[in-house]
Each structure stands twice: as C-alpha cells, then as structure tokens.
Design a protein around this motif. Structure first.
Motif, PDB file in Angstrom:
ATOM      1  N   VAL A  14       0.854  -1.181   0.000  1.00  0.00           N
ATOM      2  CA  VAL A  14       0.000   0.000   0.000  1.00  0.00           C
ATOM      3  C   VAL A  14       0.897   1.239   0.000  1.00  0.00           C
ATOM      4  O   VAL A  14       1.870   1.315   0.751  1.00  0.00           O
ATOM      5  CB  VAL A  14      -0.928   0.008   1.235  1.00  0.00           C
ATOM      6  N   MET A  46      -0.942   2.666  -4.966  1.00  0.00           N
ATOM      7  CA  MET A  46      -1.480   1.389  -4.515  1.00  0.00           C
ATOM      8  C   MET A  46      -2.324   1.600  -3.265  1.00  0.00           C
ATOM      9  O   MET A  46      -1.939   2.323  -2.348  1.00  0.00           O
ATOM     10  CB  MET A  46      -0.315   0.446  -4.212  1.00  0.00           C
ATOM     11  N   TYR A  47      -3.487   0.947  -3.232  1.00  0.00           N
ATOM     12  CA  TYR A  47      -4.420   1.097  -2.121  1.00  0.00           C
ATOM     13  C   TYR A  47      -5.032  -0.270  -1.819  1.00  0.00           C
ATOM     14  O   TYR A  47      -4.923  -1.199  -2.626  1.00  0.00           O
ATOM     15  CB  TYR A  47      -5.512   2.112  -2.487  1.00  0.00           C
ATOM     16  N   LYS A  48      -5.685  -0.374  -0.685  1.00  0.00           N
ATOM     17  CA  LYS A  48      -6.272  -1.660  -0.299  1.00  0.00           C
ATOM     18  C   LYS A  48      -7.479  -1.436   0.592  1.00  0.00           C
ATOM     19  O   LYS A  48      -7.460  -0.599   1.493  1.00  0.00           O
ATOM     20  CB  LYS A  48      -5.226  -2.498   0.445  1.00  0.00           C
ATOM     21  N   ASP A  51      -9.092  -7.096   1.855  1.00  0.00           N
ATOM     22  CA  ASP A  51      -8.110  -7.893   1.120  1.00  0.00           C
ATOM     23  C   ASP A  51      -8.072  -7.571  -0.369  1.00  0.00           C
ATOM     24  O   ASP A  51      -7.365  -8.231  -1.139  1.00  0.00           O
ATOM     25  CB  ASP A  51      -8.415  -9.392   1.294  1.00  0.00           C
ATOM     26  N   GLU A  52      -8.823  -6.562  -0.786  1.00  0.00           N
ATOM     27  CA  GLU A  52      -8.896  -6.225  -2.215  1.00  0.00           C
ATOM     28  C   GLU A  52      -7.868  -5.157  -2.571  1.00  0.00           C
ATOM     29  O   GLU A  52      -7.863  -4.068  -1.993  1.00  0.00           O
ATOM     30  CB  GLU A  52     -10.290  -5.736  -2.589  1.00  0.00           C
ATOM     31  N   LEU A  53      -7.003  -5.473  -3.533  1.00  0.00           N
ATOM     32  CA  LEU A  53      -6.030  -4.514  -4.023  1.00  0.00           C
ATOM     33  C   LEU A  53      -6.693  -3.569  -5.017  1.00  0.00           C
ATOM     34  O   LEU A  53      -7.368  -4.003  -5.958  1.00  0.00           O
ATOM     35  CB  LEU A  53      -4.856  -5.234  -4.692  1.00  0.00           C
TER      36      LEU A  53
END
Length: 332
Positions: A14, A46-48, A51-53
C-alpha cells in the motif's frame, strides 16, 4: 530502454507508486509519452480495502478508486514508516471522498510548455521566454481551476501522486524534471515533404523514446506550425474524453469509499479558447525580452521542486525521482 525485473502481486505494498506504459490504443497517452521523452503516460497509488487490491488514480472522470488493471505498471517505492503511511492514506482518501476533478487545463498548459521546449532552439532568449511561460501556465491554471472547481484542487494523475506524498510530509524529490529547460537537448527531426509538422503527424511514425536520446538537428517551428501542434494536443484531450474508455483500456468500474454527493462544477470550459490568449501574453513578454535592460532582472521560479507538484509528469516518477526505489515491473 530500461529493463526491470518482473514482480508479482504479492510484492506490492500500500502506498507504492504505479507508473503505466502508454497503451497503443490511446493517442493522448502516446502524446504524453512523446512529449516527455518516455514510454509512460499514467501514474497511480497502490491502495487496499480489506483484502482487495485497488489503485487510487486521477482519471479523466476525476480522482477515484479502481480495481487493479490487467496492465503491467512499473513500481516505485517510498519507504514509509507507520506514521507516514497513515498520513499518506488519509491524503489519498481525502481527495477521493472530495471527488476532486481532473485538471484538464493543467494538462493542456503543460503540453504547451513541453511542445515549446521540445521544438524550440536552445538559446538564452528562448530559455528566458520559457521561464515566463512557466509563470503564465501557473497563473492560468490557478485562475481556471478556481472558476471551475471552487474549493478544490484539480489534479492530473502524476500531480495527485506527488500531492499525496507532499500532504504526508514525505515530498518526492527530483534531481531533474521533464519540464526543466535543459532536461533534453537532443530532439527528433521529422520531415514529411512540404507537409507542416504536427503532433498527430509525429505520433504516426515516432516510436516510444524511453530514456534514450536520438541525435539530430533541432527544429524551429513557425507560428502556424506551433498553432497546429497546440490545437492537435487539445484535440487529443477532447477526443479521449468524449470517446470514453476504449477497447483494451482500464475497466470502467470504480469503488466508492464515501456516499458524499459530487461537488464538481457545472460550468464547461472550451480549452481551445485559452490557447490564443496564452500565446498573445507570451508574445507580449517575448517583445519585452528584446529590451536587454530587463534581462538581468529576470529570475527563475522560486521554491524547490520537492515542494512543487504542478510540473510533475509520469516520466518524472518513472525516471527522475531520487528518493524512491525502483522495485520492478508488475507481471501477472
């Protein structure tokens, strides 16, 4: 061409910076790559969620979260501690919740600057003139953005990435930037018989340049040729927006993290109307520069680039950022 090791999704963190190669199906993306002497045209973070990227990005529709696309971005990493990461995430989420707009005018003005720099002779007069153009670009962008997006800070993709790190008190630093006058002095020279040079003509037969340089003589355009290139760039932006997401481009779906209503301005601006006034201002300043007595009074823009986001491009994040680590290229 830079060759980077391939990495998997499990290597992502992340806050990582993702820089995407210019897709072949997008003329606008190809134009950005061409004008920045690189092979890239888009950047994201990048982010989350659970559990979803996901990726946080500024798209033509505004800043939002989208699923991780089936593309192969280059990964750049700023090593953050827990407190810095928390600040970065807060900044990422703030602009998404605020439904911050895309900065069309910033893209147009930066494109004009890069066209002028790329196709102008490297003379002292042009360098001083270019410094004034930078000031004009900033003033026009601030004025237009205030009119169309009151209370917000519209950003293009790379500005969004840089702004989030700046908000987190972890400013990205650049040894040089694409917009710098001396960034590249070896240009492509294209001749097509008696045809006038245009950006679209260049895109038709110019390969991606990556970080390589091609030896040639510098080309000086006349006003009609400059006008055609400016209009081509604006046409590409408009056509990209109107056409929507084409085959092979990023998925349309996006992820909402807030139910706040959109604050987007309802006013519509014809960006092509800004080109002529900007050029007239620039021409007036150029006349002033013919007076040798004022040359010594002209100084470069104040402030270090580490505190500036207006001029950051995807190519800068890809090639020129000195305080991030190249991790590799994502491979599925």
């Amino acid at each position: 061409m830079i060759t980077e090791k391939r990495i998997g999704i499990e290597n992502l963190r992340v806050g990582d910076i993702l820089v995407f190669p210019a897709p072949e199906g997008s003329k606008l993306s190809q134009a950005i790559a061409l004008l920045t002497d690189s092979s890239v045209s888009h950047a994201a973070l990048m982010y989350k969620i659970e559990d979803e990227l996901l990726i946080a990005e500024s798209t033509l529709e505004g800043i939002r979260l989208t699923p991780l696309p089936d593309e192969m971005p280059f990964i750049r990493r700023y090593h953050l501690n827990a407190e810095e990461l928390n600040k970065l995430l807060n900044s990422i989420e703030y602009y998404i919740q605020d439904k911050t707009d895309y900065a069309y005018i910033d893209l147009v003005l930066l494109g004009i600057l890069l066209v002028y720099k790329k196709f102008s002779k490297k003379t002292l007069t042009n360098k001083i003139f270019y410094t004034f153009l930078e000031y004009i670009a900033r003033l026009l962008a601030e004025t237009v953005n205030n009119l169309l997006s009151k209370g917000k800070n519209p950003m293009v993709c790379s500005q969004y990435v840089a702004q989030c790190y700046l908000d987190a008190e972890c400013p990205l630093k650049f040894n040089k930037m694409v917009v710098d006058w001396d960034y590249s002095t070896k240009l492509l020279k294209r001749t097509r018989g008696n045809d006038r040079i245009s950006l679209i003509t260049l895109l038709g037969d110019t390969p991606y340049l990556s970080n390589t340089r091609v030896e040639s003589n510098v080309n000086m355009l006349n006003m009609s040729e400059e006008s055609e290139i400016f209009n081509d760039f604006i046409h590409l932006i408009k056509s990209e927006k109107n056409a929507g997401i084409k085959k092979g481009a990023r998925k349309e779906q996006h992820v909402e993290i807030s139910e706040q209503p959109s604050m987007c301005g309802s006013e519509i601006l014809d960006l092509s109307d800004l080109v002529a006034p900007a050029r007239e201002i620039a021409n007036s300043l150029n006349l002033i520069l013919t007076d040798k007595s004022v040359v010594n009074k002209i100084h470069p823009m104040n402030g270090s680039y580490e505190k500036e986001v207006f001029f950051v491009t995807p190519a800068d994040l890809y090639l020129n950022c000195s305080n991030v680590e190249p991790i590799g290229q994502l491979s599925f």
